[in-house]
Design a protein around this motif. Structure first.
Motif: not given
Length: 555
Positions: A327-336
Motif C-alpha cells: 500500500g505504501r509503495q503503490l499509494r493505495l488504501d489497505h482495503s484496496t
C-alpha cells in the motif's frame, strides 16, 4: 353556572367545578371557575377538612375549543389539616380530572401533547401542535415523552435480534423483537455480545433466538441464554449464498463471454460460406459489447487501471512484501490492496469494473446494426430509438458515437447484406439472478441463455445445481441434509462456495436450525425499517434513550 349540567356533558373534565364566566379575548377562550365541593381531603393522612386557610389562582392550559386555544383560570383553596398527627399543616385542594400538583396543563391537554410527542417528537410535534392551536415548545414535548412510564415487560419465548445504524459506519444499536407478540421489547446500545448477554440473563424464559450470522450475537446468545436454540435467519443464509455465487460468476465470466462470442462467430462463418462480401474494415467499425473495451476497441481506462494494479500487487506479493508495504509503495488504501491480493483472478476484478449499467445497453445491438448498415445520422438514430422505447436525449446517443469516424468511400451500388448483430454477453449480476431464481419463475429467453451458459462452463453448472439443492432444502425445511450438501460443494472446484461452507461449519447448529424451523427475522427487518424511519424523523438529534422510547411506544 355549574359545570355538572349541560357544560359538564360537553366538557366532562370540568364536571367538578363551577364555571363563573366564559370570555373570549385575543382569540383565547378563558373559563373562570372554582371547586364545586366545600371540603377537601388531605393527601398525607386522608382526613377530610373544611377549614380554609387561603385562596390563590391557577392558570391551566386546556385543549382547544372550537379551534381556539382555551385557558382555565381556577380559584384554588388551601385548607388546614385538622389531624394533629399529620405532618402537613396545610394543603392545596386538587380537583379530580382537572388538576395535579405543579401542573400547568390539564390532563386532557397533557394526554394530547404526549400522543403528539410519541408520534412526532420535538420540532415536527411542535409544528403539528401549532396547527391545532396549541402553543408548546419542542423541549416540552421531549420532556413529556421522556416522562412516559416504561411499558410492562412480558415474557418472551421466541426472540429476534438485529442491528441498525444510528450513524452509518460509526455507531449502532440492537433491537430485540418478540416474534410471537410481533412487537419490539427493547433497544440496546451497540451491537456487541455483552449487552445482549446481560439482557438474556434477565429473561431466562427465552427458548429460541433468531439472529443473523454475526459472531457477536452468537457469542452473546451463547453466554446469556445457553438453554435457548439459536436459529440463523434463512434470508441471511440465502444472501450469503448469493454473494458466493456472485464471486463465482465473476471468476468465470470469461466463459460466459466466450459462449456468446462463439455463437456470433458461427453465424459469421455461415454468412461467409454463402459468398456474401463484407464491407471494408475501416468502413465497418466493430464495437465489442463485453464492457472491457471502448467503441474503438481500446481497453477502457478503468479496465486498464485495474489490470495494472492487479499485476503490480501480485508481483509484490510474490516477492514477499506485506500488504501494508504494498500500500505504501503503490499509494493505495489497505482495503484496496487486500481486495487485489485476495482476488482469485483478474477477471474477478474486471467483472466489477465493467458491471456498470447504461440506459443504452439494451439498444446497443440495434445501434451497431444500423451503423454497420450505413445510417450515420444521429438525429435519425435517436428518433428510431425513441420509437423503440428509449427515454434518453439525443446527447446520450451523440456522446456514444463520438469516437466513430464516418466512412469517406462512396457507397457501393449493390450494398452487401448486413453482418449478423452481435449478441452482448449478459452482465454478471443478471447471471447471478438467473441462477438464484427458481427455474419455474424464469422467462423462456432467460432460461435458454442460462442453459447455454451452464453448458459452456462446468463450474457455473455445478454452482447452479448446488443453489437449487440449497433452495429446495430451505423450502422444505430439510436441515438434516446440510452436511451432505456441504460435502458435495467441497468436492467441486468452487473457492467462493468453499469459503461459505467453512463459515457454515463454524455456526453449524444455528444454520441447521435455520433450515429446519419456520422462524426467521423477516418481521425483525420490518421493525428495523420502522426504527430507521423514527430516527430520520428526529433529524439525527435524538439520543438513544429518546429513540428507544419512541420505538417501544410505537409498538
Amino acid at each position: 353556572m355549574c359545570a355538572s349540567g349541560g357544560l359538564g356533558r360537553l366538557l366532562p373534565h370540568l364536571a367538578g367545578v363551577v364555571v363563573e364566566s366564559i370570555e373570549r379575548a385575543a382569540g383565547v377562550i378563558t373559563f373562570c371557575a372554582h371547586s364545586a365541593v366545600p371540603t377537601a381531603r388531605c393527601p398525607r393522612c386522608g382526613v377530610v377538612s373544611w377549614r380554609v386557610h387561603g385562596r390563590y389562582a391557577r392558570r391551566l392550559a386546556d385543549a382547544p375549543v372550537g379551534g381556539a386555544p382555551a385557558v382555565i383560570e381556577l380559584v384554588v383553596r388551601r385548607f388546614k389539616c385538622i389531624n394533629p398527627q399529620c405532618p402537613a399543616v396545610t394543603f392545596a385542594e386538587q380537583i379530580e380530572g382537572l388538576t395535579s400538583p405543579h401542573a400547568r396543563y390539564t390532563p386532557l391537554l397533557r394526554a394530547l401533547l404526549t400522543s403528539i410527542a410519541a408520534c412526532l417528537a420535538g420540532r415536527p410535534g411542535a409544528r403539528l401542535a401549532a396547527a391545532l392551536s396549541i402553543r408548546v415548545a419542542k423541549d416540552k414535548l421531549l420532556e413529556l415523552l421522556r416522562g412516559l412510564p416504561e411499558l410492562p415487560q412480558s415474557s418472551v419465548r421466541v426472540l429476534g435480534v438485529d442491528d441498525f445504524a444510528l450513524r452509518k459506519g460509526d455507531s449502532y444499536a440492537t433491537i430485540l423483537v418478540d416474534l410471537e407478540g410481533r412487537r419490539p421489547v427493547d433497544v440496546l446500545p451497540g451491537r456487541d455480545a455483552e449487552p445482549l448477554a446481560a439482557w438474556l440473563r434477565g429473561h431466562p424464559e427465552v427458548e429460541v433466538i433468531c439472529r443473523d450470522r454475526a459472531g457477536a450475537y452468537a457469542e452473546g446468545a451463547r453466554s446469556g441464554a445457553p438453554q435457548a436454540l439459536q436459529v440463523a435467519d434463512a434470508w441471511h443464509l440465502l444472501r450469503n449464498l448469493a454473494e458466493a455465487v456472485e464471486k463465482t460468476v465473476g471468476a468465470h465470466h470469461p466463459c460466459v463471454r466466450t459462449a456468446f462470442t462463439t455463437a456470433v462467430a458461427v453465424t459469421e462463418s455461415a454468412t461467409a460460406s454463402t459468398g456474401t462480401v463484407e464491407p471494408p474494415a475501416e468502413e465497418l467499425p466493430f464495437v465489442p459489447l463485453d464492457g472491457t473495451r471502448d467503441v474503438l476497441g481500446h481497453p477502457r481506462r478503468l479496465v486498464a487501471r485495474t489490470t495494472e494494479r492487479y499485476t503490480a500487487v501480485q508481483q509484490l506479493l510474490s516477492e514477499g512484501e506485506s500488504l501494508a508495504s504494498i500500500g505504501r509503495q503503490l499509494r493505495l488504501d489497505h482495503s484496496t490492496v487486500r481486495r487485489f491480493a485476495r482476488a482469485q483472478s483478474l477477471d474477478e476484478l474486471l467483472v466489477k469494473a465493467t458491471n456498470r449499467a447504461s440506459i443504452l445497453d439494451e439498444h446497443k445491438p440495434y445501434l451497431h446494426r444500423r451503423w454497420r448498415e450505413g445510417c450515420h445520422d444521429i438525429p435519425q438514430l435517436h428518433r428510431e430509438l425513441r420509437a423503440r422505447g428509449f427515454t434518453g436525449d439525443i446527447q446520450c446517443v451523440r456522446r456514444y458515437f463520438r469516437p466513430f469516424k464516418k466512412p469517406h468511400s462512396p457507397k457501393p451500388k449493390n450494398p452487401p447484406a448486413p453482418a449478423p448483430e452481435p449478441r452482448p454477453a449478459p452482465k454478471p449480476r443478471r447471471v447471478v439472478r438467473w441462477i438464484m431464481t427458481s427455474p419455474g419463475h424464469l422467462a423462456e429467453t432467460d432460461a435458454a441463455e442460462l442453459k447455454e451458459i451452464r453448458a459452456a462452463c462446468p463450474h457455473l453448472d455445478a454452482t447452479a445445481r448446488h443453489v437449487r439443492d440449497f433452495a429446495d432444502m430451505m423450502r422444505d425445511l430439510r436441515g438434516e441434509e446440510l452436511p451432505a450438501w456441504m460435502d458435495r460443494v467441497l468436492a467441486d472446484d468452487l473457492p467462493a462456495l468453499h469459503s461459505l461452507v467453512n463459515g457454515m461449519k463454524r455456526d453449524l447448529d444455528a444454520v441447521t436450525a435455520g433450515l429446519s424451523t419456520p422462524w426467521s427475522s423477516g418481521q425483525v427487518e420490518g421493525h428495523v425499517t420502522r426504527a430507521k424511519l423514527l430516527k430520520r424523523m428526529g433529524f439525527g438529534r435524538a439520543n438513544l434513550d429518546l429513540l428507544r422510547r419512541r420505538i417501544l411506544l410505537r409498538a
